[in-house]
Scaffold this active site. Sequence first.
Site, PDB file in Angstrom:
ATOM      1  N   GLU A 197      -2.549  -2.213  -0.812  1.00 22.72           N
ATOM      2  CA  GLU A 197      -2.193  -3.758  -1.177  1.00 22.72           C
ATOM      3  C   GLU A 197      -0.920  -4.328  -0.691  1.00 22.72           C
ATOM      4  O   GLU A 197       0.140  -4.607  -1.398  1.00 22.72           O
ATOM      5  CB  GLU A 197      -2.217  -4.023  -2.598  1.00 22.72           C
ATOM      6  N   GLU A 221     -10.899   0.515  -3.980  1.00 22.19           N
ATOM      7  CA  GLU A 221     -11.333   0.273  -5.837  1.00 22.19           C
ATOM      8  C   GLU A 221     -11.964  -0.943  -6.619  1.00 22.19           C
ATOM      9  O   GLU A 221     -12.247  -1.908  -5.956  1.00 22.19           O
ATOM     10  CB  GLU A 221      -9.119  -0.296  -6.012  1.00 22.19           C
TER      11      GLU A 221
HETATM   12  C1  BG6 Z   1      -4.289  -2.179  -8.070  1.00 23.37           C
HETATM   13  C2  BG6 Z   1      -3.430  -1.222  -7.540  1.00 23.37           C
HETATM   14  O1  BG6 Z   1      -3.237  -3.372  -7.878  1.00 23.37           O
HETATM   15  O2  BG6 Z   1      -4.611  -2.338  -9.220  1.00 23.37           O
HETATM   16  C3  BG6 Z   1      -3.384   0.814  -8.412  1.00 23.37           C
HETATM   17  O3  BG6 Z   1      -3.688  -0.773  -6.774  1.00 23.37           O
HETATM   18  C4  BG6 Z   1      -3.086  -0.166  -9.991  1.00 23.37           C
HETATM   19  O4  BG6 Z   1      -2.392   1.546  -7.762  1.00 23.37           O
HETATM   20  C5  BG6 Z   1      -4.589  -1.034 -10.064  1.00 23.37           C
HETATM   21  O5  BG6 Z   1      -3.550   0.733 -11.013  1.00 23.37           O
HETATM   22  C6  BG6 Z   1      -4.833  -1.930 -11.693  1.00 23.37           C
HETATM   23  O6  BG6 Z   1      -4.212  -2.474 -12.211  1.00 23.37           O
HETATM   24  P1  BG6 Z   1      -3.115  -2.027 -13.475  1.00 23.37           P
HETATM   25  O7  BG6 Z   1      -1.828  -2.664 -13.685  1.00 23.37           O
HETATM   26  O8  BG6 Z   1      -3.938  -2.426 -14.195  1.00 23.37           O
HETATM   27  O9  BG6 Z   1      -2.285  -0.418 -13.064  1.00 23.37           O
END
Ligand code: BG6
Length: 487
Positions: free
Chosen positions: A179, A386
């Site tokens: 990202e 993700e």
């Molecule tokens: C993504 C990241 O943007 O979002 C992760 O690559 C992150 O590292 C995930 O954990 C979820 O976001 P958050 O802030 O809920 O952890």
Amino acid sequence: MNKIVFPKDFLWGAATSAFQAEGAYNEDGKGLSLADIRSMNINPDEEPTKALANKGDKIADSTVASDHYHHWEEDLALMKECGLKSYRFSIAWTRIFPNGDDEEPNQKGVQFYENIIDRLNEYGIEPIITLYHFDFPAGLQKKYGGFSNRQAIVDFVRYASFLFKHFKGKVRYWLVNNEQNAMIRRDGYLGITETNPLKREQLRHRCNHYMYVACAKAITACHEIDPEAKIAPVMAYAPHFPLTSKPEDVLAARNANDLFFHYMIDVHCRGEYPGYYIKWLKDNDWCPEITEEDSAALKKGKPDFFAFNYYRSNAAEYCPEDVDPELVERLRVDARSRILPGLCRCLQNPLISEDERNKWRSDPIGFHIAFRNVYELCHLPLMICENGYGAPDTLEKEGLIHDSYRIEYLKNHILQMNEAIQEGIPVIGYHAWTFLDVISTSEGFRKRYGFVYVNRDDNGGDLKRYKKDSFYWYQKVIKTHGKSLMD
Ligand code: BG6
């Protein structure tokens, strides 16, 4: 009629990242990263242990995280039990080179990842490794200002090349940086402390450009060192839809999509910044120096596939040029409400209802659209790195966690991915975020994503692992190759 069409060798996976899962932030020679500094909220100039002691309050920080460093064997056994076909995780640069540019790699750090990779291969789980997930070495930040300095390109490529050589034949999929488009939005991720808004933005766009060059050079190095391996960047993607069908709003949504996301597909896959992006940088006096050598590097280092992360969609509407600069400044970090004067104003989609549990406006159809948009621009195989549902979970007395809300979210999204595959879009893998609970980048352990519950909260805990309902659900999805989604 929906037909389940996942390809035979589809990579059903799940993901984590080093600083969010491992803990052991200073064990076995590991150096401090910017992620540690952010998550521990400490002064980087102070000796870390002392700084933590001085801090007093307890938060779920990267000192312990999910303690995957000490629980990796148990965690990998759970992955095997779940039936994962792939595991996407990241290597901490500071475990390999504690200061970022040390002459010799730290053997204990290398061994830690070698153990994991060997065990995954033994279990038939494809290791898919991110080189840089928000955790730039604090040592290099201090030494020369991190990615605002061209030296970071050299050091990053050296670190990446070491891994390509060392794990040649054992790792078939590499992901360069996680990202980049989310990283450049946040000053702390880049180590930016500049307060003058013009200088700060110039610095941000310089870091962004140097990261692209570093990524392209790492891709080239990977191709030269291990021609069998495949490598790609990972983009954060939240497609923006026009708030209304007014042409001004349609253009605003297009501006948001192009300037936050789509331009980067051009840079990675065509090796060129699109004209609208350069114009935007020049109009604002933010354009970094782009040398001929940079352009040649971008043209050469093209990815083999394209990866993106998707959680939600967003909306955008027209925004006048003369919007209050203070408002722009206040909203600049939040992806869901940022403003580009004269170009767009982002906002949450009012036509999607808010989930009471986590306040998200989840949009599975947006995921389907995301596949179309990305594929149309890159025409490469796609990998989801993700996708997941973050919320607090309740550990019941009997050690059970009933997370039907997570199952619902994942099911609806996977079904939309299936639609995209039916349309002929080559999707090679899907990684739910996360396999086990990790520290959320924004809310510590208050927000969980995993199939496996890790028993800790902001005040600590025994770190025991418990399988959530979603663990068994995903196990069945994998076992039936997606067919159980129709049950
Ligand atoms: C993504 C990241 O943007 O979002 C992760 O690559 C992150 O590292 C995930 O954990 C979820 O976001 P958050 O802030 O809920 O952890």
